[in-house]
Design a protein around this motif. Structure first.
Motif, short mmCIF file in Angstrom:
data_model
loop_
_atom_site.label_atom_id
_atom_site.label_comp_id
_atom_site.label_asym_id
_atom_site.label_seq_id
_atom_site.Cartn_x
_atom_site.Cartn_y
_atom_site.Cartn_z
N ARG A 73 -28.01 33.53 49.43
CA ARG A 73 -27.19 34.73 49.32
C ARG A 73 -25.76 34.49 49.81
O ARG A 73 -24.94 35.42 49.79
CB ARG A 73 -27.82 35.86 50.13
CG ARG A 73 -29.20 36.22 49.59
CD ARG A 73 -29.92 37.23 50.43
NE ARG A 73 -31.32 37.37 49.99
CZ ARG A 73 -32.18 38.23 50.50
NH1 ARG A 73 -31.81 39.03 51.47
NH2 ARG A 73 -33.42 38.28 50.06
N VAL A 79 -24.00 37.01 39.26
CA VAL A 79 -25.34 36.55 38.91
C VAL A 79 -25.42 36.42 37.39
O VAL A 79 -25.04 37.34 36.67
CB VAL A 79 -26.43 37.52 39.41
CG1 VAL A 79 -27.82 37.03 39.00
CG2 VAL A 79 -26.35 37.71 40.91
N THR A 112 -32.96 39.32 46.56
CA THR A 112 -31.83 38.40 46.37
C THR A 112 -30.85 38.96 45.35
O THR A 112 -29.63 38.91 45.53
CB THR A 112 -32.34 37.02 45.93
OG1 THR A 112 -33.22 36.50 46.93
CG2 THR A 112 -31.19 36.06 45.72
N LEU A 113 -31.38 39.47 44.26
CA LEU A 113 -30.54 40.05 43.21
C LEU A 113 -29.72 41.21 43.76
O LEU A 113 -28.50 41.29 43.55
CB LEU A 113 -31.44 40.52 42.06
CG LEU A 113 -30.76 40.92 40.74
CD1 LEU A 113 -30.05 39.72 40.13
CD2 LEU A 113 -31.79 41.48 39.78
N ASN A 119 -21.93 42.31 35.94
CA ASN A 119 -22.91 41.82 36.90
C ASN A 119 -24.19 42.64 36.89
O ASN A 119 -24.14 43.85 37.10
CB ASN A 119 -22.32 41.85 38.31
CG ASN A 119 -22.88 40.77 39.19
OD1 ASN A 119 -23.50 39.82 38.73
ND2 ASN A 119 -22.68 40.91 40.48
N PRO A 120 -25.35 42.03 36.63
CA PRO A 120 -25.51 40.64 36.23
C PRO A 120 -25.28 40.45 34.73
O PRO A 120 -25.43 41.39 33.95
CB PRO A 120 -26.98 40.37 36.56
CG PRO A 120 -27.65 41.69 36.36
CD PRO A 120 -26.65 42.73 36.79
N LEU A 171 -24.84 32.62 41.25
CA LEU A 171 -26.24 32.22 41.08
C LEU A 171 -26.57 32.25 39.60
O LEU A 171 -26.37 33.25 38.92
CB LEU A 171 -27.19 33.16 41.84
CG LEU A 171 -28.69 32.95 41.57
CD1 LEU A 171 -29.12 31.57 42.06
CD2 LEU A 171 -29.52 34.04 42.22
N LEU A 229 -26.92 39.94 46.30
CA LEU A 229 -25.78 39.30 45.68
C LEU A 229 -24.91 40.30 44.93
O LEU A 229 -23.68 40.27 45.03
CB LEU A 229 -26.26 38.20 44.73
CG LEU A 229 -26.83 36.94 45.37
CD1 LEU A 229 -27.45 36.03 44.33
CD2 LEU A 229 -25.75 36.19 46.14
#
Length: 592
Positions: A347, A383, A372-373, A288-289, A352, A376
């Motif tokens: 969120r 993500v 947002t990143l 992640n991510p 995502l 999450l």
């Protein structure tokens, strides 16, 4: 016009009734301010007294009763005169703001700034949006306060509120007002101020139910169905189709792009394995991510859609967004004052997927993307992001976002080799044959197309479409001659790869273990000078840029410096065979 004695008596009785019900209100005052309520009562009583005097009635008993509880203005002034003075001072403040800040700044930030009330040394100002409130507080609060003090020395502080939020009442009070009888007094209203709050609060709430605050934010649930969130007043109303498929719902997933028809080769095997693992993984997020980068038409979008389909099939809540949809959704939520709902919905998902992140622009939008990143990832939500370059080359993003993206698993999807191109063609032709049973393509034709159309997967799909058109429209079998004619434009009109000076600088820097900033710097050590000269030589040999333009791209150097580097490398190539092979290898790497 003179009134008769009977008309004056009716006017006095009407005024007395209005005072009893709190119905007389001076124009222009807000309903919630206690000072406002206090200023209305003396004015109403003065109107009654005037009416009584005109009717010949004795108003001394009423005045005696009023004087026992009439509030006094702090300065002993008439409330109406005080109200006028306050408004005149505010008008002077706005004129000074316009004069000192200029017409453009004033129109952008202060045209909708209004004075709501003033009491106890505090001026209560209001604006229509939260964004406007935060901007004025952050950038102009001290300036406005200084100008206000210059016009009215009794003002000690400012209080800025949002008009929509300030006028909204608790739901319990709204229900009480809604249950009140249409005639007679308002239950629970002890004075004129209470009546004003009741009527104004209900009207504002009724209006806001249809306004921006009630805008819906839709998203895709685990089953792929559309859901929505709206204001309480409209919770049962279905969302319009355009709105349900709107900002935060993102783009729909293409039903054709799944793992089952994803062609796997050496260039994309790692990316496919990572995507499949992420989509099927249960529990906290894995890798992640997951950051996938590739050039145009190499299958990264197909992989993202396949991940979305697989995860949604397992009951996960998935949102697939392109960069432009993310930007549009966030900006639209700011305009509609629903940014909090936008953030909460975005969120509160399990996965995502964001495509073409290199197009995200704007400082505010980049900050929201970063927040947002972080939210999450910190919450253990998965993500998956795709771009056309690795995180370190996303120069439009701020450093924190690039660092966060590089902290996960970064996978590159390379160019398609001939074996993989044949797999893609075979898969695509099989899908076409499911709809056109008479469409047949021999292995020789597939090999010919795979050998000559080597750019990307989209060109391969275009070649299949051309073969299908020739077969169905002419009614002839697909042969090598047919294939040559059909894909002629894809082969002959294919332009050679355009080489950029930035790409040359990055490749040379990587090859010689220096950084691109070193090549652009003023350093003159041998470890930096030789790679810089090679990069200048390649820029002259592989691009159409002039010597002055190349010099500007290398840290603002003069064209004579570039000419010296080109001549020196040309001489070295004729004397050093190893260096000549090295430069030729760099040329092939840049042109392939």
């Amino acid at each position: 016009m003179l009134m008769s004695g009977e008309d004056r008596n009716r006017g006095a009785a009407s005024a007395l009734k209005n005072v009893g019900q709190g119905g007389v209100q001076p124009a222009g005052r807000a309903g919630n301010d206690p000072a406002c309520a206090a200023s209305r009562e003396p004015l109403a009583r003065s109107l009654v007294a005037s009416a009584q005097r005109g009717a010949g009635l004795d108003s001394s008993p009423l005045r005696a009763a009023q004087d026992s509880h009439e509030p006094q203005h702090p300065n002993g002034q008439d409330p109406v005169a005080c109200e006028n003075e306050t408004r005149e001072a505010w008008a002077r403040v706005k004129r000074r703001l316009r004069a000192e800040l200029g017409e453009d700044v004033y129109t952008s930030w202060f045209a909708r700034l209004e004075l709501a009330a003033r009491d106890a040394g505090c001026a209560h100002l209001s604006v229509p949006t939260r964004f406007l409130k935060s901007w004025i507080e952050a950038h102009y609060h001290d300036r406005v306060l200084a100008i206000y003090r210059a016009e009215d020395s009794s003002v000690e502080r400012l209080a800025l509120t949002v008009r929509g939020a300030a006028m909204r009442e608790p739901s319990g009070q709204r229900r009480a007002h809604a249950d009140a009888p249409a005639t007679g007094g308002v239950p629970g209203a002890s004075n004129a101020g209470d009546v004003t709050r009741a009527s104004f609060g209900e009207g504002r709430e009724a209006g806001s139910a249809q306004g921006p605050a009630a805008a819906r934010v839709g998203f895709l649930d685990g089953a792929g169905t559309q859901t929505g969130s709206a204001g309480r007043g409209n919770a049962a109303a279905p969302a319009p189709a355009s709105e349900a498929a709107g900002d935060i719902a993102g783009a729909p997933l293409d039903q054709r792009l799944t793992f089952e028809n994803f062609a796997i080769g050496r260039s994309n095997a790692l990316a496919h394995a990572a995507g499949d693992r992420v989509a099927r993984h249960e529990g906290s997020a894995l890798y992640n991510p997951l950051f996938v980068h590739a050039g145009v038409g190499l299958g990264k979008t197909h992989l993202l859609h396949a991940i979305g389909h697989e995860a949604r099939g397992l009951g996960k809540r998935v949102i697939y967004l392109t960069a432009d949809r993310f930007m549009y959704g966030f900006v639209a939520s700011l305009k509609a004052q629903t940014s909090h709902a936008f953030k909460e919905k975005l969120r509160g998902i399990d996965l995502l997927i964001l495509d073409d992140v290199q197009f995200i622009q704007g400082r505010t939008i980049q900050q929201e993307f970063g927040h947002t990143l972080n939210a999450l990832i910190d919450a253990g939500r998965q993500v998956v992001i795709a771009a056309d370059r690795p995180p370190s080359d996303l120069e439009s993003l701020d450093e924190r976002a690039r660092s966060r993206l590089a902290g996960g698993l970064v996978v590159e999807v390379g160019s398609l080799d001939e074996e993989l191109r044949m797999k893609i063609l075979t898969t695509r032709i099989a899908a076409v044959r499911a709809e056109h049973s008479g469409f047949a393509v021999s292995d020789d034709v597939i090999a010919y197309v795979a050998r000559h159309v080597s750019t990307n997967g989209r060109d391969l799909e275009g070649a299949v479409n051309r073969l299908l058109a020739h077969a169905t429209l002419t009614g002839t079998a697909v042969t090598l001659d047919t294939a040559e004619t059909a894909i002629r434009d894809l082969v002959r009109n294919r332009e050679p790869k355009r080489v950029k000076i930035e790409d040359i600088q990055k490749l040379v820097a990587s090859r010689y273990n220096v950084s691109r900033s070193d090549i652009l710097s003023e350093r003159r050590t041998a470890a930096v000078v030789r790679p810089r000269q090679i990069a200048m030589y390649l820029s002259k040999a592989l691009t159409l840029r002039s010597l002055p333009e190349i010099g500007r791209r290398f840290g603002g150097r003069d064209h004579t410096t570039v000419l010296h580097a080109v001549r020196k490398i040309e001489k070295a190539l004729g004397e050093d065979a190893a260096m000549s092979e090295e430069v030729e290898l760099l040329k092939r790497m840049l042109q392939d």
